[in-house]
Motif scaffolding. Sequence first.
Motif, mmCIF file in Angstrom:
data_model
loop_
_atom_site.group_PDB
_atom_site.id
_atom_site.type_symbol
_atom_site.label_atom_id
_atom_site.label_comp_id
_atom_site.label_asym_id
_atom_site.label_seq_id
_atom_site.Cartn_x
_atom_site.Cartn_y
_atom_site.Cartn_z
ATOM 1 N N ASP A 151 -0.633 -0.895 -0.726
ATOM 2 C CA ASP A 151 0.114 -1.982 -0.092
ATOM 3 C C ASP A 151 0.386 -1.681 1.375
ATOM 4 O O ASP A 151 0.265 -2.555 2.239
ATOM 5 C CB ASP A 151 1.438 -2.218 -0.827
ATOM 6 C CG ASP A 151 1.262 -2.970 -2.137
ATOM 7 O OD1 ASP A 151 0.174 -3.523 -2.380
ATOM 8 O OD2 ASP A 151 2.225 -2.993 -2.928
ATOM 9 N N ALA A 152 0.766 -0.432 1.670
ATOM 10 C CA ALA A 152 1.047 -0.058 3.060
ATOM 11 C C ALA A 152 -0.215 -0.144 3.908
ATOM 12 O O ALA A 152 -0.187 -0.629 5.053
ATOM 13 C CB ALA A 152 1.632 1.348 3.116
ATOM 14 N N ARG A 154 -2.842 -2.034 3.269
ATOM 15 C CA ARG A 154 -3.192 -3.457 3.358
ATOM 16 C C ARG A 154 -2.346 -4.144 4.429
ATOM 17 O O ARG A 154 -2.866 -4.945 5.221
ATOM 18 C CB ARG A 154 -2.978 -4.099 1.990
ATOM 19 C CG ARG A 154 -3.576 -5.483 1.820
ATOM 20 C CD ARG A 154 -3.328 -6.007 0.424
ATOM 21 N NE ARG A 154 -4.117 -5.311 -0.580
ATOM 22 C CZ ARG A 154 -3.619 -4.539 -1.535
ATOM 23 N NH1 ARG A 154 -2.309 -4.306 -1.604
ATOM 24 N NH2 ARG A 154 -4.408 -3.965 -2.411
ATOM 25 N N GLU A 155 -1.081 -3.834 4.463
ATOM 26 C CA GLU A 155 -0.185 -4.410 5.477
ATOM 27 C C GLU A 155 -0.639 -4.042 6.888
ATOM 28 O O GLU A 155 -0.423 -4.796 7.842
ATOM 29 C CB GLU A 155 1.252 -3.933 5.255
ATOM 30 C CG GLU A 155 1.939 -4.518 4.026
ATOM 31 C CD GLU A 155 2.434 -5.931 4.258
ATOM 32 O OE1 GLU A 155 2.437 -6.375 5.425
ATOM 33 O OE2 GLU A 155 2.811 -6.590 3.272
ATOM 34 N N ALA A 201 -2.831 -8.782 3.035
ATOM 35 C CA ALA A 201 -1.494 -8.367 2.603
ATOM 36 C C ALA A 201 -0.859 -9.455 1.759
ATOM 37 O O ALA A 201 -0.975 -10.654 2.055
ATOM 38 C CB ALA A 201 -0.621 -8.075 3.827
ATOM 39 N N ARG A 202 -0.176 -8.999 0.702
ATOM 40 C CA ARG A 202 0.463 -9.953 -0.200
ATOM 41 C C ARG A 202 1.821 -10.360 0.346
ATOM 42 O O ARG A 202 2.475 -9.604 1.018
ATOM 43 C CB ARG A 202 0.633 -9.330 -1.591
ATOM 44 C CG ARG A 202 -0.698 -9.087 -2.294
ATOM 45 C CD ARG A 202 -0.463 -8.819 -3.765
ATOM 46 N NE ARG A 202 0.166 -7.529 -3.985
ATOM 47 C CZ ARG A 202 -0.498 -6.415 -4.302
ATOM 48 N NH1 ARG A 202 -1.799 -6.436 -4.396
ATOM 49 N NH2 ARG A 202 0.139 -5.288 -4.513
#
Length: 202
Positions: A151-152, A154-155, A201-202
Amino acid sequence: MTEIRHPLPHDLPGIYDICLATGDAGADGRGVYENPDLIGHVYAGPYAVRHPEFAFVVADERGIGGYVLAAPDTRAFEAWEESEWWPALRAQYPVGSAATDADNALVALFHEPERIADDVLVRYPAHLHIDLHPRLQGQGLGRVLIGKALDALREAGVTGLHLAVDPRNVGGQAFYPRVGFTRQERAGDGPIVFTVELGPAR
């Protein structure tokens, strides 16, 4: 009670301990390496120092029990290591200066670090290392740590990630497909490479 957070400077000894405790293809490396710091200098320390924003540790009442450590751009990370990480270690540990063959194999990596093929990095520029002490395995924490790191990344706009697994590490080979990684065709007798594509990013 466990806590997952970004690493702090005082976590480095605990991170090194976990790297050693899982350093023999996922098994305890303390009977393999005489110098307990060498493996951490290769596979843990530079990541926690250079990119704590992409790293997460899990801590319990006994201290650091695991981590995931990631570099968003492998070639940029290698360039940083060349200028900031390896010079002092190369001066401290000349080639062949360690007491055992296993230790000398790690010292050799100070001087000639492993390099992943360019064709892998085109689609999967990031890479990571993840290790959990046996006391925290089997609780889903590996999946959580991987998720936080991805997640990090992707962000931050990273598009893909690879990791290399020792062929002897059968637990790792079973784990990574369960968290979304694809095993790539293996060339020769080198490590087994797993990859994952990172969407928006979600």
